[in-house]
Design an enzyme around this catalytic site. Structure first.
Site, mmCIF file in Angstrom:
data_model
loop_
_atom_site.group_PDB
_atom_site.id
_atom_site.type_symbol
_atom_site.label_atom_id
_atom_site.label_comp_id
_atom_site.label_asym_id
_atom_site.label_seq_id
_atom_site.Cartn_x
_atom_site.Cartn_y
_atom_site.Cartn_z
ATOM 1 N N GLU A 149 0.835 -1.213 0.000
ATOM 2 C CA GLU A 149 0.000 0.000 0.000
ATOM 3 C C GLU A 149 0.868 1.260 0.000
ATOM 4 O O GLU A 149 0.583 2.228 -0.714
ATOM 5 C CB GLU A 149 -0.944 0.001 1.203
ATOM 6 C CG GLU A 149 -1.913 -1.186 1.246
ATOM 7 C CD GLU A 149 -2.703 -1.364 -0.045
ATOM 8 O OE1 GLU A 149 -2.968 -0.371 -0.732
ATOM 9 O OE2 GLU A 149 -3.046 -2.517 -0.366
ATOM 10 N N HIS A 152 2.137 2.060 -3.487
ATOM 11 C CA HIS A 152 1.226 2.808 -4.374
ATOM 12 C C HIS A 152 1.400 4.317 -4.146
ATOM 13 O O HIS A 152 1.417 5.101 -5.088
ATOM 14 C CB HIS A 152 -0.231 2.443 -4.093
ATOM 15 C CG HIS A 152 -0.703 1.186 -4.767
ATOM 16 N ND1 HIS A 152 -0.588 0.968 -6.123
ATOM 17 C CD2 HIS A 152 -1.310 0.083 -4.268
ATOM 18 C CE1 HIS A 152 -1.109 -0.218 -6.434
ATOM 19 N NE2 HIS A 152 -1.551 -0.783 -5.308
ATOM 20 N N GLU A 210 0.041 -2.474 -9.991
ATOM 21 C CA GLU A 210 -0.072 -3.524 -8.972
ATOM 22 C C GLU A 210 1.226 -4.329 -8.881
ATOM 23 O O GLU A 210 1.712 -4.610 -7.790
ATOM 24 C CB GLU A 210 -1.238 -4.462 -9.301
ATOM 25 C CG GLU A 210 -2.608 -3.850 -9.042
ATOM 26 C CD GLU A 210 -2.808 -3.480 -7.582
ATOM 27 O OE1 GLU A 210 -2.332 -4.226 -6.700
ATOM 28 O OE2 GLU A 210 -3.405 -2.435 -7.315
HETATM 29 ZN ZN LIG Z 1 -2.501 -2.563 -4.972
#
Ligand SMILES: [Zn+2]
Length: 296
Positions: A149, A152, A210
């Site tokens: 997280e 990102h 991702e």
């Molecule tokens: Zn993600």
């Protein structure tokens, strides 16, 4: 107009310089997952606007959770645990984005069945109790989720996405109302029953984002002394839980199996980083020990 364009080009070029030190074999900072440049696109969304919107949205979420008595108090052992894990990961963040040095990191836990966690731009992290309990995460596995997280946010995927998705002209500045839709929650691990965060827009990251977050996340965690093999265990748990109670992420994201394969490929890069943190020879690392899933 011409002058403004030049400024934009200068900004883009400046952004291009945000990259790693050149590889040097004896430099511990040079091993692990190689640092790549941040997307140049992201500079067309204003960083300060993003930060302000994220700050506002995060505090609104916390206030709402507090009103619903869903904000887990600071004295709770799980909050202390999350903050202790973040305190180890955060010092490694600048490797991936130098501006992280100025971020005001926050970590909170929301009482919700959702299997989810997110990090908003500027380092505003939230975990949902569902991800801790339904997956019975070890500290290493919490670090993998948190690392992903945080990645990102560090790689400014939301900022880049805001530019890509709205197809704004390069010279226009995004308004707050538009931006606020792009600060949302990582849908990777969102299950169907949204409640506390139901009003927040779900952020859909690209497959490439991702993958980058998986790899940056395991690098961040390994540097903090967390076992990168926990990333594989985490995704195996996700798949097992998903088989009983489908989570939305599998419909919009690369399957657990391809994630696991991608992470497996990178293990030779990150295991030495972890072994160094543990003061062990990489060939003498004990096997990774996960914890069992709770009985349903
Ligand atoms: Zn993600």
């Amino acid at each position: 107009m011409k002058k403004f364009k030049l400024t934009l080009i200068a900004l883009a070029l400046a952004a291009g310089t945000v990259s790693a030190q050149p590889p040097a074999p004896m430099n511990p900072k040079a091993d692990g997952i190689p640092v790549t440049k941040l997307s140049r696109l992201r500079v067309f969304a204003d960083e300060q606007d993003m930060d302000q919107q994220s700050k506002l949205q995060y505090s609104q979420l916390l206030n709402e959770a507090k009103q619903k008595e869903a904000l887990v108090p600071e004295s709770d052992p799980q909050v202390k645990r999350l903050r202790a894990i973040a305190a180890r990961i955060v010092p490694n963040a600048q490797r991936w984005n130098p501006s992280a040095a100025n971020w005001q990191w926050e970590v909170n836990l929301l009482n919700s069945d959702q299997v989810n966690a997110f990090c908003m731009p500027g380092g505003r992290i939230a975990f949902f109790t569902g991800i801790l309990t339904k997956l019975n995460l070890t500290d290493d596995e919490v670090a993998m989720v948190m690392g992903h997280e945080i990645a990102h946010a560090l790689r400014e995927h939301a900022r880049k996405r805001a530019v890509q998705s709205t197809a704004v002209s390069l010279a226009s500045k995004l308004g707050g109302a538009v931006l606020s839709s792009y600060l949302g929650i990582d849908p990777r691990i969102t299950d169907a029953g949204a409640n506390v965060a139901g009003q927040l827009t779900v952020m859909k990251f690209s497959r490439g984002d991702e993958t980058e977050s998986d790899l940056v996340g395991i690098d961040l965690a390994a540097r903090a002394g967390f076992d990168p093999r926990a990333g594989i265990a985490l995704w195996q748990k996700m798949s097992a839980v998903n088989a009983q109670q489908p989570m939305e992420f599998l419909s919009t994201h690369p399957s657990g199996n391809s994630r696991i394969q991608d992470m497996q490929k990178q293990m030779p890069l990150v295991l030495p980083v972890y072994a160094r943190q543990r003061g062990l020879d990489v060939n003498k690392l004990p096997p990774y020990q996960t914890s069992p899933l709770p009985k349903s």
